[in-house]
Design a protein around this motif. Structure first.
Motif, mmCIF file in Angstrom:
data_model
loop_
_atom_site.group_PDB
_atom_site.id
_atom_site.type_symbol
_atom_site.label_atom_id
_atom_site.label_comp_id
_atom_site.label_asym_id
_atom_site.label_seq_id
_atom_site.Cartn_x
_atom_site.Cartn_y
_atom_site.Cartn_z
ATOM 1 N N THR A 183 19.473 33.932 -22.535
ATOM 2 C CA THR A 183 18.854 33.845 -21.219
ATOM 3 C C THR A 183 17.383 33.481 -21.358
ATOM 4 O O THR A 183 16.645 34.125 -22.109
ATOM 5 C CB THR A 183 18.978 35.194 -20.484
ATOM 6 O OG1 THR A 183 20.360 35.530 -20.362
ATOM 7 C CG2 THR A 183 18.357 35.116 -19.104
ATOM 8 N N PRO A 184 16.919 32.435 -20.646
ATOM 9 C CA PRO A 184 15.501 32.062 -20.721
ATOM 10 C C PRO A 184 14.607 33.202 -20.245
ATOM 11 O O PRO A 184 14.978 33.992 -19.374
ATOM 12 C CB PRO A 184 15.394 30.864 -19.781
ATOM 13 C CG PRO A 184 16.794 30.357 -19.637
ATOM 14 C CD PRO A 184 17.680 31.554 -19.763
ATOM 15 N N THR A 185 13.397 33.277 -20.819
ATOM 16 C CA THR A 185 12.440 34.313 -20.425
ATOM 17 C C THR A 185 11.141 33.729 -19.895
ATOM 18 O O THR A 185 10.283 34.472 -19.415
ATOM 19 C CB THR A 185 12.126 35.231 -21.618
ATOM 20 O OG1 THR A 185 11.631 34.436 -22.701
ATOM 21 C CG2 THR A 185 13.371 35.988 -22.066
ATOM 22 N N GLU A 186 10.973 32.401 -19.978
ATOM 23 C CA GLU A 186 9.760 31.761 -19.497
ATOM 24 C C GLU A 186 10.101 30.628 -18.531
ATOM 25 O O GLU A 186 11.136 29.985 -18.654
ATOM 26 C CB GLU A 186 8.936 31.196 -20.663
ATOM 27 C CG GLU A 186 8.418 32.270 -21.629
ATOM 28 C CD GLU A 186 7.569 31.676 -22.720
ATOM 29 O OE1 GLU A 186 7.387 30.436 -22.738
ATOM 30 O OE2 GLU A 186 7.091 32.441 -23.576
ATOM 31 N N ILE A 187 9.212 30.413 -17.571
ATOM 32 C CA ILE A 187 9.403 29.369 -16.573
ATOM 33 C C ILE A 187 9.280 27.990 -17.223
ATOM 34 O O ILE A 187 8.311 27.708 -17.924
ATOM 35 C CB ILE A 187 8.373 29.498 -15.437
ATOM 36 C CG1 ILE A 187 8.566 30.807 -14.664
ATOM 37 C CG2 ILE A 187 8.450 28.299 -14.492
ATOM 38 C CD1 ILE A 187 9.861 30.889 -13.878
ATOM 39 N N ASP A 188 10.305 27.151 -17.013
ATOM 40 C CA ASP A 188 10.273 25.758 -17.455
ATOM 41 C C ASP A 188 9.632 24.946 -16.326
ATOM 42 O O ASP A 188 10.287 24.596 -15.348
ATOM 43 C CB ASP A 188 11.697 25.279 -17.740
ATOM 44 C CG ASP A 188 11.742 23.862 -18.281
ATOM 45 O OD1 ASP A 188 10.802 23.096 -18.016
ATOM 46 O OD2 ASP A 188 12.738 23.505 -18.936
ATOM 47 N N LYS A 189 8.358 24.649 -16.463
ATOM 48 C CA LYS A 189 7.611 24.010 -15.378
ATOM 49 C C LYS A 189 8.158 22.631 -15.025
ATOM 50 O O LYS A 189 8.108 22.208 -13.873
ATOM 51 C CB LYS A 189 6.136 23.933 -15.756
ATOM 52 C CG LYS A 189 5.460 25.299 -15.844
ATOM 53 C CD LYS A 189 3.978 25.157 -16.165
ATOM 54 C CE LYS A 189 3.315 26.533 -16.232
ATOM 55 N NZ LYS A 189 1.868 26.432 -16.570
ATOM 56 N N TYR A 217 10.800 19.202 -11.121
ATOM 57 C CA TYR A 217 11.894 18.302 -10.736
ATOM 58 C C TYR A 217 12.499 18.747 -9.400
ATOM 59 O O TYR A 217 12.718 17.925 -8.494
ATOM 60 C CB TYR A 217 12.984 18.275 -11.801
ATOM 61 C CG TYR A 217 14.265 17.650 -11.304
ATOM 62 C CD1 TYR A 217 14.444 16.271 -11.299
ATOM 63 C CD2 TYR A 217 15.297 18.447 -10.800
ATOM 64 C CE1 TYR A 217 15.598 15.696 -10.807
ATOM 65 C CE2 TYR A 217 16.466 17.877 -10.301
ATOM 66 C CZ TYR A 217 16.608 16.512 -10.315
ATOM 67 O OH TYR A 217 17.761 15.949 -9.815
ATOM 68 N N ALA A 218 12.779 20.046 -9.283
ATOM 69 C CA ALA A 218 13.382 20.551 -8.049
ATOM 70 C C ALA A 218 12.451 20.336 -6.868
ATOM 71 O O ALA A 218 12.855 19.820 -5.811
ATOM 72 C CB ALA A 218 13.719 22.029 -8.200
ATOM 73 N N TYR A 219 11.195 20.702 -7.016
ATOM 74 C CA TYR A 219 10.258 20.606 -5.911
ATOM 75 C C TYR A 219 9.979 19.165 -5.499
ATOM 76 O O TYR A 219 9.662 18.890 -4.341
ATOM 77 C CB TYR A 219 8.950 21.306 -6.282
ATOM 78 C CG TYR A 219 9.028 22.828 -6.283
ATOM 79 C CD1 TYR A 219 10.145 23.489 -5.784
ATOM 80 C CD2 TYR A 219 7.984 23.596 -6.774
ATOM 81 C CE1 TYR A 219 10.225 24.872 -5.780
ATOM 82 C CE2 TYR A 219 8.034 24.981 -6.763
ATOM 83 C CZ TYR A 219 9.165 25.623 -6.271
ATOM 84 O OH TYR A 219 9.228 26.993 -6.260
ATOM 85 N N THR A 220 10.110 18.254 -6.435
ATOM 86 C CA THR A 220 9.817 16.848 -6.151
ATOM 87 C C THR A 220 11.023 16.095 -5.593
ATOM 88 O O THR A 220 10.880 15.225 -4.736
ATOM 89 C CB THR A 220 9.329 16.134 -7.423
ATOM 90 O OG1 THR A 220 8.173 16.798 -7.927
ATOM 91 C CG2 THR A 220 8.992 14.674 -7.150
ATOM 92 N N LEU A 243 16.507 28.407 -13.191
ATOM 93 C CA LEU A 243 16.313 28.299 -14.638
ATOM 94 C C LEU A 243 17.238 29.208 -15.438
ATOM 95 O O LEU A 243 17.186 29.234 -16.658
ATOM 96 C CB LEU A 243 14.854 28.614 -14.990
ATOM 97 C CG LEU A 243 13.822 27.646 -14.412
ATOM 98 C CD1 LEU A 243 12.413 28.129 -14.727
ATOM 99 C CD2 LEU A 243 14.028 26.237 -14.947
ATOM 100 N N GLY A 244 18.081 29.965 -14.765
ATOM 101 C CA GLY A 244 19.008 30.848 -15.466
ATOM 102 C C GLY A 244 18.389 32.144 -15.917
ATOM 103 O O GLY A 244 18.963 32.862 -16.748
ATOM 104 N N MET A 245 17.218 32.490 -15.383
ATOM 105 C CA MET A 245 16.558 33.737 -15.721
ATOM 106 C C MET A 245 17.077 34.861 -14.825
ATOM 107 O O MET A 245 17.722 34.615 -13.808
ATOM 108 C CB MET A 245 15.042 33.581 -15.543
ATOM 109 C CG MET A 245 14.430 32.483 -16.390
ATOM 110 S SD MET A 245 12.698 32.137 -15.993
ATOM 111 C CE MET A 245 11.932 33.658 -16.548
#
Length: 231
Positions: A2-8, A13-16, A32-34
């Motif tokens: 499980t990821p622990t940090e935000i993939d900016k 991509y989502a916001y754009t 992000l699967g967190m």
């Protein structure tokens, strides 16, 4: 893991590229699967609104547009555009359909979905061009842990689904989290897909397995080599 940090980059991509997003920290962790809280107001509101809009879509009547099919289809598209993350003008979705959020789903051109399709999209479901869905097809990007101690605490895991171009999903198929489906694939009726599907192949069964391939010998060799095989 499980990821622990935000993939900016993925968040950007989502916001754009996607519309109707409930932007915020919990949304970002979700896609992000967190570990995230699906009961925060923003996410609960987004789900509730999307559910109601999807139901309203089935009430768009041709008679209310003087039986003008073009105006009727324009009204349908406005509803779809208010639900999904990306939907081209030529997308055609039969009612009823069901979404979790809707905003994390993006369609390529000439998309068609038959009756009772379901998109459970806490993270991305991405379709290429010319994809066709039969009735009762389900895409789910989230799962719950098998450990009951974790499950009772509402722990969820998400993983995106990616679909290539010209893919046909026959009736009653189920696509599970994290699956990538190659161009030209066919998912046979009733199949449950839990692993990646090669391009130009037919998969069937529970769990789905390749039963036929339309790939050339050279394409098969390239795919085999890419997977770590040696000829």
């Amino acid at each position: 893991m499980t990821p622990t940090e935000i993939d900016k980059k993925r968040v950007e991509y989502a916001y754009t590229n996607l519309s109707n997003l409930p932007k915020g920290p919990e949304y970002e962790k979700m896609i992000l699967g967190m570990a995230y809280n699906c009961w925060v107001k923003e996410l609960l509101m987004a789900r509730s609104v999307a559910h109601e809009k999807a139901l309203d879509y089935g009430n768009i009547r041709l008679k209310n547009y003087d039986f003008d099919i073009e105006k009727h289809q324009e009204a349908r598209h406005r509803y779809l555009a208010a639900i999904f993350g990306k939907v081209p003008k030529d997308a055609f979705i039969e009612p009823p359909f069901f979404v979790d959020y809707g905003c994390n789903v993006s369609f390529g051109k000439c998309f068609y979905a038959n009756f009772n399709c379901t998109f459970l999209d806490p993270t991305f479901i991405t379709f290429g061009d010319y994809c066709i869905l039969g009735p009762n097809v389900t895409f789910t990007t989230f799962s719950l842990p098998s450990d009951p101690k974790k499950r009772i605490n509402a722990v969820e895991h998400t993983a995106p689904i990616t679909v290539g171009n010209n893919v046909w999903f026959a009736a009653n198929t189920v696509i599970l989290p994290g699956v990538t489906i190659g161009d030209g694939a066919v998912i046979a009726a009733g199949a449950v897909v839990r692993s990646d599907v090669p391009a130009n192949s037919v998969v069937a069964g529970v769990p789905a397995k390749v039963v036929k391939s339309y790939a050339t010998e050279e394409e098969k060799k390239e795919a085999f080599a890419a997977a770590g095989g040696v000829f």
